[in-house]
Design a protein around this motif. Sequence first.
Motif, PDB file in Angstrom:
ATOM      1  N   TRP A  12      -1.192  -7.477  -3.867  1.00 54.31           N
ATOM      2  CA  TRP A  12      -2.224  -6.859  -4.622  1.00 54.31           C
ATOM      3  C   TRP A  12      -3.592  -7.136  -4.162  1.00 54.31           C
ATOM      4  CZ3 TRP A  12      -4.727  -9.067  -8.894  1.00 54.31           C
ATOM      5  CH2 TRP A  12      -5.866  -8.427  -9.531  1.00 54.31           C
TER       6      TRP A  12
ATOM      7  N   VAL B 282       0.397  -1.126   0.200  1.00 61.51           N
ATOM      8  CA  VAL B 282       0.150   0.354  -0.435  1.00 61.51           C
ATOM      9  C   VAL B 282       0.826   1.295   0.033  1.00 61.51           C
ATOM     10  CG1 VAL B 282      -1.672   1.282   1.968  1.00 61.51           C
ATOM     11  CG2 VAL B 282      -2.200  -0.986   0.620  1.00 61.51           C
TER      12      VAL B 282
ATOM     13  N   SER C  48      -6.553  -2.305 -12.191  1.00 58.37           N
ATOM     14  CA  SER C  48      -7.568  -1.412 -11.940  1.00 58.37           C
ATOM     15  C   SER C  48      -8.822  -2.029 -12.374  1.00 58.37           C
ATOM     16  CB  SER C  48      -7.644  -0.316 -12.908  1.00 58.37           C
ATOM     17  OG  SER C  48      -8.875   0.126 -13.204  1.00 58.37           O
TER      18      SER C  48
ATOM     19  N   GLN D  98      -3.820   2.085 -10.460  1.00 58.53           N
ATOM     20  CA  GLN D  98      -3.453   2.686  -9.478  1.00 58.53           C
ATOM     21  C   GLN D  98      -1.633   1.540  -9.763  1.00 58.53           C
ATOM     22  OE1 GLN D  98      -3.411   4.156  -6.002  1.00 58.53           O
ATOM     23  NE2 GLN D  98      -5.179   3.902  -6.395  1.00 58.53           N
ATOM     24  N   ARG D  99      -0.360   2.025  -9.773  1.00 60.41           N
ATOM     25  CA  ARG D  99      -0.104   1.540 -10.251  1.00 60.41           C
ATOM     26  C   ARG D  99       1.373   1.446  -8.754  1.00 60.41           C
ATOM     27  NH1 ARG D  99       3.038   5.213 -13.825  1.00 60.41           N
ATOM     28  NH2 ARG D  99       2.773   3.762 -15.746  1.00 60.41           N
ATOM     29  N   THR D 100       2.284  -0.063  -9.179  1.00 55.30           N
ATOM     30  CA  THR D 100       2.873  -0.094  -7.419  1.00 55.30           C
ATOM     31  C   THR D 100       4.376  -0.278  -7.611  1.00 55.30           C
ATOM     32  OG1 THR D 100       0.745  -1.191  -5.877  1.00 55.30           O
ATOM     33  CG2 THR D 100       3.098  -1.583  -5.210  1.00 55.30           C
TER      34      THR D 100
ATOM     35  N   GLN E  13      -5.984  -6.331  -1.308  1.00 60.42           N
ATOM     36  CA  GLN E  13      -6.346  -5.007  -1.302  1.00 60.42           C
ATOM     37  C   GLN E  13      -7.438  -5.026  -2.213  1.00 60.42           C
ATOM     38  OE1 GLN E  13      -3.580  -3.498   0.303  1.00 60.42           O
ATOM     39  NE2 GLN E  13      -2.311  -5.572  -0.063  1.00 60.42           N
TER      40      GLN E  13
ATOM     41  N   THR F   3       2.173   1.881  -3.409  1.00 56.64           N
ATOM     42  CA  THR F   3       0.703   2.230  -4.242  1.00 56.64           C
ATOM     43  C   THR F   3       0.399   3.475  -4.494  1.00 56.64           C
ATOM     44  OG1 THR F   3       0.238   0.357  -3.945  1.00 56.64           O
ATOM     45  CG2 THR F   3      -1.181   1.185  -5.488  1.00 56.64           C
ATOM     46  N   VAL F   4       0.261   3.932  -6.141  1.00 55.35           N
ATOM     47  CA  VAL F   4      -0.020   5.352  -6.073  1.00 55.35           C
ATOM     48  C   VAL F   4      -0.886   5.559  -7.958  1.00 55.35           C
ATOM     49  CG1 VAL F   4       2.122   6.939  -5.306  1.00 55.35           C
ATOM     50  CG2 VAL F   4       2.268   5.803  -7.308  1.00 55.35           C
ATOM     51  N   PRO F   5      -1.636   6.495  -7.409  1.00 56.89           N
ATOM     52  CA  PRO F   5      -2.265   6.396  -8.541  1.00 56.89           C
ATOM     53  C   PRO F   5      -1.646   6.840 -10.118  1.00 56.89           C
ATOM     54  CG  PRO F   5      -3.557   7.857  -7.028  1.00 56.89           C
ATOM     55  CD  PRO F   5      -2.160   7.304  -6.200  1.00 56.89           C
ATOM     56  N   VAL F   6      -2.188   6.476 -11.245  1.00 56.54           N
ATOM     57  CA  VAL F   6      -1.234   6.846 -12.288  1.00 56.54           C
ATOM     58  C   VAL F   6      -1.840   7.327 -12.646  1.00 56.54           C
ATOM     59  CG1 VAL F   6      -1.139   5.351 -14.669  1.00 56.54           C
ATOM     60  CG2 VAL F   6      -1.305   3.995 -12.456  1.00 56.54           C
TER      61      VAL F   6
ATOM     62  N   ASP G 205      -9.386   4.329 -11.069  1.00 60.12           N
ATOM     63  CA  ASP G 205      -9.381   3.428 -10.125  1.00 60.12           C
ATOM     64  C   ASP G 205      -7.620   2.237 -10.492  1.00 60.12           C
ATOM     65  OD1 ASP G 205     -11.073   2.791  -7.880  1.00 60.12           O
ATOM     66  OD2 ASP G 205     -12.378   2.953  -9.906  1.00 60.12           O
TER      67      ASP G 205
END
Length: 336
Positions: A175, A35, A106, A93-95, A178, A38-41, A91
Motif C-alpha cells: 500500500w 491496484v 486515505s 480506498q479499500r483493497t 502506491q 483497490t476500489v473507492p469506498v 480519497d
Amino acid sequence: MTIRLILPLLSLCAALGTSPLALAQTQAAEDAAFVAATVPVSVPSPPLSLNEHPQIRADVFRLLGYARGDYTQGDTLIALQVLDSMRSLPDIQRTMLPDGRSVLASINPDTYGAQRAAMLFDPQRKLLALGLVSGHCQAAIGDAVPACLPSTHAVLTVFVPPDAEDEMAAPLLVWARQLPPMLAQAAPERRQSIAAVEYITTRPGLPGWEPRDAPPGFPPSLRHLLLPNAELTGSSSGGKLIAPAGLAGLPMHTPTEAAEAGDEPMPDASITLRSYADFHWVLNTYAKLAKGAQVQGHDDKVVFTGSDTSGRYTVTLREPGKKDSVFITVAAWRTK
C-alpha cells in the motif's frame, strides 16, 4: 512503544538475499495486483471521513493507546497523527485481499498524500495493524519550522499489537508504495519514496500520564478518579497553573471563569485529562468511580460532587463542540 526493525531498501535486499532488480520486479507484480484489487469506498449518507467514524477512531485508540511520538507532528498523540493522515473523504480506498483481509486507507489532503495512513483488517474486521507514511517531524522550537525528513526519504511506520509477527503486515508495505495521484505526477527526483520501514510494537495499556503528573496537594485518595486512558492537558495547585508548561504560574481561572464560579473558593489542586472515548462511556465509568457522589447536569456537561477523608471533590465532564473527546477535570478541596 518499541521499535522492532528499521530497514532501508538496500538493507532489505541484503536481509532477504535478493538483488535490488529482483526485489523491484517482485514489488512491481505486488503493486499491480494491489491496484487491481483497490476500489473507492462507498460511504453511506451522511458521509464520514475515516477520522470521524466512531468505530475507526475506537480501533485506532485501541491499538495505539495514548502514546505520543514524532511522525506528522512533534510530540503529540500518535493516534491523532494517524487519524489526521486519513481524513480525506474523497480519497478513501479499500483493497480486498485474496485471503479475506482488507486494507482501508486515505490521506491528509493538506499534504496531497505525503502523509497518509492505512488500516489492515482480518476477514472479521478486526484491526491487525496500522501503517503511517510520514517525515518523522520533530516538534518546532519557538518560531522555527518543524523539522521533517524530505519527501524523497519518507518513512513507513507499521504499528502492530504485542506478539504479532511483522510479516503479517506485508500488505501495508505494498500500500505505501502506491503514491496518491498528485505525488505520482511529481518529477522523478522529487517524487516521494519510502526510504525506510520501521515496525513498532504498541503498548496500548500504558496510561497516558504518569503518577508524578498529579499536582502538589492532590489527595492520593482521589487518584482512582484519574482515568488512565486519557491525555493530560492541564493541572493546577494553590490557584496557579502548573501545566501546560507554557502557562505555569498563571492564575488557574480567567476573570470570566472566576466570575462564573461566584463565591466558590479555588480548589487546592486540580487536574484535567482528555479522553477520546465516547462521552456516555466516560459518564458511565465515572458513575462507578465516583459512586455515592451527587450528579448534576446533562448533555455535554456533567458534574459529580462528593467527599472522602481528604475533603471535598468535583469531577466535571465536558464535551467540546467537535464532540470527538471529553475533558475530565478533577478538583479537590482539602479539609481544613
